[in-house]
Design an enzyme around this catalytic site. Structure first.
Site, PDB file in Angstrom:
ATOM      1  N   TYR A   1     -10.370   5.123  -7.294  1.00  0.00           N
ATOM      2  CA  TYR A   1     -10.175   6.562  -7.116  1.00  0.00           C
ATOM      3  C   TYR A   1      -9.242   7.097  -8.196  1.00  0.00           C
ATOM      4  CZ  TYR A   1     -12.057   6.059  -2.376  1.00  0.00           C
ATOM      5  OH  TYR A   1     -12.853   5.805  -1.298  1.00  0.00           O
TER       6      TYR A   1
ATOM      7  N   ARG B   1      24.827  11.355  10.859  1.00  0.00           N
ATOM      8  CA  ARG B   1      23.534  11.207  11.527  1.00  0.00           C
ATOM      9  C   ARG B   1      23.795  11.288  13.029  1.00  0.00           C
ATOM     10  NH1 ARG B   1      19.918   6.005  10.078  1.00  0.00           N
ATOM     11  NH2 ARG B   1      21.522   5.037  11.350  1.00  0.00           N
TER      12      ARG B   1
ATOM     13  N   MET C   1      -7.890   2.757   1.145  1.00  0.00           N
ATOM     14  CA  MET C   1      -7.540   2.575   2.554  1.00  0.00           C
ATOM     15  C   MET C   1      -7.628   1.107   2.964  1.00  0.00           C
ATOM     16  SD  MET C   1      -9.222   4.388   5.901  1.00  0.00           S
ATOM     17  CE  MET C   1      -8.768   6.040   5.462  1.00  0.00           C
TER      18      MET C   1
ATOM     19  N   LYS D   1      14.703  -3.443  16.126  1.00  0.00           N
ATOM     20  CA  LYS D   1      13.978  -2.177  16.282  1.00  0.00           C
ATOM     21  C   LYS D   1      12.677  -2.222  15.474  1.00  0.00           C
ATOM     22  CE  LYS D   1      16.815  -0.171  12.614  1.00  0.00           C
ATOM     23  NZ  LYS D   1      18.149   0.401  12.359  1.00  0.00           N
TER      24      LYS D   1
END
Ligand SMILES: *Cc1c(COP(=O)(O)O)cnc(C)c1O
Length: 353
Positions: free
Chosen positions: A251, A129, A299, A34
């Site tokens: 940052y 679940r 980023m 998956k």
């Protein structure tokens, strides 16, 4: 020159890890691929694991892609179908569907086909679940057995704590109890259960993370398990900066130099899938030598400490995780797990074999 980040996938590592699974069990192996093969690339992974008995995934389009690529093994849809429109596709491509809720049986009732669908009936043994409660299983089983569209039925469950100290004893006993009333194949084990609890192997095991060469356990390493990491995320240093005592980095100025030092700027950021939650001190390799990440991940870039690595410079190879740096270590420093790091790789990162 292209941006230097890449995810190198070692197909022989995937093959090795499938062998490790084979050596551990007599059960058939349903390789879980998956999330684009845990970020490794669906078709590459499928090819490297071609000796598997089945593939398990979520997205029906991926399942169709596998069939069209020529794979003949069982292909299991781990959440089954989401709407009636998928049923003819499931039949046409001979896919196997998990049935986890009563609404799916209702939907099957409206399907006009005959005797074509293999299903895995999911039992909720405590994870809460997906799946029918043990009390609901008999009715669901009866409905599926009598169903004109259903061919073969397997019973499955999924453990919440196979990788934890809690283990599987309670849910395993519950599942065996439920399954004893039905003569069908059984599937329970994820990687952790496969490696630690032979009593969970049943007829089909469902390893995922171990195939990619990461350990499902916090206290056992990949090496100890005989597994080889399949993914190495690497990039290069594209700039350096000389800092003086008191200079700040990035940052939010999360890092402040206490003395003169040299740092490198790496072409990798959170838009590539590197976790923004990684802290000052997260391990990283530059030209094969261990150092630390500094400051806040941007980023497209991040910072590394080059103070102790005077020979490293622009162009030096950086390993974010993989060869020489277990992904589990990076995951721990970022407050997450290897699963999330692998799957978070973004499409802009080229996969290289
Ligand atoms: C993802 C998944 C697995 C594989 O789990 P790993 O911990 O990666 O081995 C097995 N079964 C089901 C139902 C899953 O969703």
């Amino acid at each position: 020159m292209a941006r230097p980040i890449q995810a190198h996938i070692d197909l022989s590592a995937l093959e090795n890890n499938l062998h490790v699974a084979r050596r551990t069990t007599f059960a058939r192996i349903m390789s879980v691929i998956k999330a684009d093969g845990y970020g490794h690339g669906l078709l590459h992974v499928a090819e490297a694991l071609a000796a598997t008995d089945g593939y398990a995934l979520l997205d029906i389009r991926d399942a169709v892609r596998l069939r069209e690529a020529g794979y003949r093994q069982t292909i299991l849809l781990l959440e089954g179908f989401f709407g009636a429109a998928e049923l003819p596709v499931i039949a046409e491509y001979d896919l196997t569907s998990v049935i986890h809720s009563a609404w799916q049986i209702d939907m099957l009732d409206a399907y006009p086909g005959n005797g074509k669908l293999d299903v895995w009936l999911k039992v909720n043994t405590g994870m809460n679940r997906l799946g029918f409660t043990p009390e609901q299983v008999s009715l669901a089983m009866e409905q599926l057995r009598r169903h004109r569209a259903v061919r073969d039925i397997t019973l499955m469950t999924h453990f919440a704590n196979a990788d934890e100290a809690r283990g599987v004893a309670g849910p395993l006993a519950l599942f065996n109890d439920v399954a004893a009333a039905h003569r069908v194949a059984r599937s329970m084990a994820n990687s952790a259960a496969l490696l630690r609890y032979p009593a969970t192997h049943g007829d089909w095991v469902r390893p995922g993370i171990m195939l990619y060469g990461a350990s499902p356990f916090v206290d056992v390493s990949t090496q100890q398990l005989g597994l080889k990491p399949a993914m190495t995320l690497s990039s290069r240093i594209i700039a350096t900066q000389e800092l003086r005592a008191g200079d700040e980095v990035g940052y939010g100025a999360l890092f402040r130099a206490e003395h003169n030092m040299r740092i490198g700027i790496v072409a990798c950021g959170y838009a590539d899938g590197y976790p923004r939650s990684a802290q000052n001190g997260t391990p990283i390799l530059v030209d094969g030598q261990r150092t630390q990440m500094l400051g806040r991940v941007s980023m497209d870039m991040l910072y590394v400490d080059l103070s102790a690595l005077p020979q490293c410079d622009v162009g030096s190879r950086v390993v974010l995780w993989g060869e020489g740096l277990p992904i589990e270590e990076v995951a721990r420093a970022a407050g997450t797990v290897s699963y999330e790091l692998m799957c978070a790789l973004t499409p802009r990162v080229p996969i290289k074999l």
